[in-house]
Write an enzyme that holds these catalytic residues in place. Sequence first.
Site, PDB file in Angstrom:
ATOM      1  N   TYR A  73      11.360 -30.327  37.493  1.00 46.15           N
ATOM      2  CA  TYR A  73      11.771 -31.971  37.698  1.00 46.15           C
ATOM      3  C   TYR A  73      11.303 -32.602  38.872  1.00 46.15           C
ATOM      4  CZ  TYR A  73      15.090 -31.346  33.516  1.00 46.15           C
ATOM      5  OH  TYR A  73      15.603 -31.318  32.266  1.00 46.15           O
ATOM      6  N   ARG A  91      13.127 -27.829  21.217  1.00 49.35           N
ATOM      7  CA  ARG A  91      13.783 -26.714  21.778  1.00 49.35           C
ATOM      8  C   ARG A  91      15.126 -27.006  21.817  1.00 49.35           C
ATOM      9  NH1 ARG A  91      14.767 -25.980  27.809  1.00 49.35           N
ATOM     10  NH2 ARG A  91      15.511 -23.744  27.938  1.00 49.35           N
ATOM     11  N   GLU A 147      17.510 -21.389  32.861  1.00 45.11           N
ATOM     12  CA  GLU A 147      17.778 -21.444  34.151  1.00 45.11           C
ATOM     13  C   GLU A 147      19.022 -20.480  34.793  1.00 45.11           C
ATOM     14  OE1 GLU A 147      18.893 -25.402  35.110  1.00 45.11           O
ATOM     15  OE2 GLU A 147      16.658 -26.187  34.519  1.00 45.11           O
ATOM     16  N   ASN A 164      11.100 -25.031  34.087  1.00 49.76           N
ATOM     17  CA  ASN A 164      11.771 -26.358  33.998  1.00 49.76           C
ATOM     18  C   ASN A 164      11.401 -26.953  35.308  1.00 49.76           C
ATOM     19  OD1 ASN A 164      12.832 -25.667  31.561  1.00 49.76           O
ATOM     20  ND2 ASN A 164      14.971 -25.518  32.194  1.00 49.76           N
ATOM     21  N   HIS A 182      22.204 -21.052  26.983  1.00 50.54           N
ATOM     22  CA  HIS A 182      22.150 -22.145  28.016  1.00 50.54           C
ATOM     23  C   HIS A 182      23.587 -22.469  28.543  1.00 50.54           C
ATOM     24  CE1 HIS A 182      19.484 -25.772  28.638  1.00 50.54           C
ATOM     25  NE2 HIS A 182      20.553 -26.240  29.323  1.00 50.54           N
ATOM     26  N   GLU A 217      11.295 -27.850  30.241  1.00 45.41           N
ATOM     27  CA  GLU A 217      11.771 -29.023  30.502  1.00 45.41           C
ATOM     28  C   GLU A 217      11.242 -29.891  31.822  1.00 45.41           C
ATOM     29  OE1 GLU A 217      16.053 -28.985  31.653  1.00 45.41           O
ATOM     30  OE2 GLU A 217      16.255 -27.224  30.022  1.00 45.41           O
TER      31      GLU A 217
HETATM   32  C1  PNW Z   1      18.509 -28.586  33.748  1.00 45.71           C
HETATM   33  N1  PNW Z   1      17.826 -29.544  40.127  1.00 45.71           N
HETATM   34  O1  PNW Z   1      19.196 -28.180  34.838  1.00 45.71           O
HETATM   35  C2  PNW Z   1      19.215 -28.034  32.502  1.00 45.71           C
HETATM   36  O2  PNW Z   1      18.495 -27.124  31.973  1.00 45.71           O
HETATM   37  C3  PNW Z   1      19.763 -29.218  31.289  1.00 45.71           C
HETATM   38  O3  PNW Z   1      20.706 -28.638  30.640  1.00 45.71           O
HETATM   39  C4  PNW Z   1      19.983 -30.353  32.156  1.00 45.71           C
HETATM   40  O4  PNW Z   1      20.722 -31.580  31.402  1.00 45.71           O
HETATM   41  C5  PNW Z   1      18.847 -30.957  32.857  1.00 45.71           C
HETATM   42  O5  PNW Z   1      18.284 -30.136  33.783  1.00 45.71           O
HETATM   43  C6  PNW Z   1      18.825 -32.310  33.529  1.00 45.71           C
HETATM   44  O6  PNW Z   1      19.589 -32.265  34.507  1.00 45.71           O
HETATM   45  C7  PNW Z   1      18.948 -28.633  36.288  1.00 45.71           C
HETATM   46  O7  PNW Z   1      18.633 -28.991  40.907  1.00 45.71           O
HETATM   47  C8  PNW Z   1      19.588 -28.053  36.997  1.00 45.71           C
HETATM   48  O8  PNW Z   1      16.644 -30.179  40.382  1.00 45.71           O
HETATM   49  C9  PNW Z   1      19.258 -28.505  38.610  1.00 45.71           C
HETATM   50  C10 PNW Z   1      18.301 -29.019  38.770  1.00 45.71           C
HETATM   51  C11 PNW Z   1      17.153 -29.526  37.670  1.00 45.71           C
HETATM   52  C12 PNW Z   1      17.641 -29.444  36.544  1.00 45.71           C
END
Ligand code: PNW
Length: 486
Positions: free
Chosen positions: A316, A83, A174, A314, A128, A389
């Site tokens: 996390y 990706r 995002e 995505n 992006h 992600e």
């Molecule tokens: C993603 N949060 O952004 C992005 O898509 C990537 O470009 C970035 O490198 C990656 O996460 C790691 O940071 C995020 O607030 C933005 O939890 C915000 C959050 C998580 C991911």
Amino acid sequence: FRAINKEEKFHFPKDFLFGTASSAYQYEGAYLTDGKSLSNWDVFTEIPGKIEDGSNGKVAIDHYHRYPGDLDLLKDLGVDSYRFSLSWARILPRGRFGDVNMEGINHYNRVINAVLERGMEPFVTLTHYDIPQELEVRYRSWLSPQIREDFVHYAEICFQYFGDRVKFWTTFNEPNVQVLNSYRTGEYPPSRCSKPFGNCTRGNSDIEPLVAAHNIIRSHLAAVYTYRMKYQEEQRGKIGLVMSANWFEPVSDSLADRLAAERALAFYLTWFLDPVVYGRYPKEMQEILGEDLPEFTKDDLKLSKNGLDYIGINQYTGRYAKDCLHSACEPGKGGSRVEGFVNNHALKDGLALGEPTSISWLNVYPQGMEKVLMYATERYKNIPLYVTENGYGENSTGALLNDHRRIKYMSSYLDALKRAMRKGAHVRGYFTWSLLDNFEWVYGYTLRFGLYHVDFDTLERTPRLSASWYKNFIVKNRAQSKDDDA
Ligand code: PNW
């Protein structure tokens, strides 16, 4: 008799895609090479104080030149798919106000072919976060409805040149994070914000994130419509949208906090997905924002009937949500003026959800993966989901080659993903962020998310333990899906 362990019985479907994810500005560098123009991030990173270590993506990790070697690393990992995103400013340096830059097209043709030659599927994001600066200067980009014309023009060029080989398109990465950080907190270009966030001298509007989001949704719908009408039948690809999909838990059992958690999700995730799938904003937004919410036209509504082929998730981390509608508290950046999100800055109050990490916004909460996948499966019925992600970052001091914390994180999130799939979630792929350490937006080069360590001076790539762990994970799970056939 041995009890049948459900964990053992689970097998990934044969067409499940394992991969890694990246983005143009964070990886490529080569910021003015081969006719590329300045992007909004090229300009923004020049402003003192915006990036933690004062760095930028001019060179980044030089993926623009080193992509063949990087793709070899991916092949060696054994992933099914890569990706990555295209730089709009390479392909259309002046948007629709200038010509197609054939050197940009040729570059991405080479990248796409190199991915395919190594037996992998390109999974391509059109935007992006980075856009040609010209669109910002001319009409303030996402704040203007004009951006839709530019976006569709750009998307069509990409379908025309690459669509014979690209079977997975993403319009936006995002957009929820993008508009909140660009127009509410001011952390991303064009640094417009509303009180009480940041030192904003510009913006001051609760409306701007809503307007930008609306223009992004309309741009998405128009690009998808164009793909369906003119390209999809012949090219046979899928087109979708990728959302940041962090989970929210109520900070207490009170009804007010439980409703706050639902509102938080509405103002973050379903904000974009409901309009694209159902042609309307979520009711929680309508109730609170009323007339401030932009309206869709009849034509928009026609397009939204069939507004995407898959949803990119995505995932996390998770956060607490606390009610600020019926009780006093600091409203968070969720954009809603009403609820506060308590994240691990609130650790001192004992209010961190999950296990904290060296990154302020990242705590380990794998339950959020399972819950958000179930939530999306229920709300959007038969639309397939891709985890586009998921990954673990550490600040540079903690970023060892022996990254057992990353392995533990990935394995617990993949377990959560399997639990969701066993319960019926329609997940078709998993991409980890990221193959390589890279330019981490406002954190510059201070955070590392790679399965490979990158020496930012020599640009040498060195595998971490997690690289062989992921490789092994894929081999094991692929072998299992083969057994299924036997
Ligand atoms: C993603 N949060 O952004 C992005 O898509 C990537 O470009 C970035 O490198 C990656 O996460 C790691 O940071 C995020 O607030 C933005 O939890 C915000 C959050 C998580 C991911």
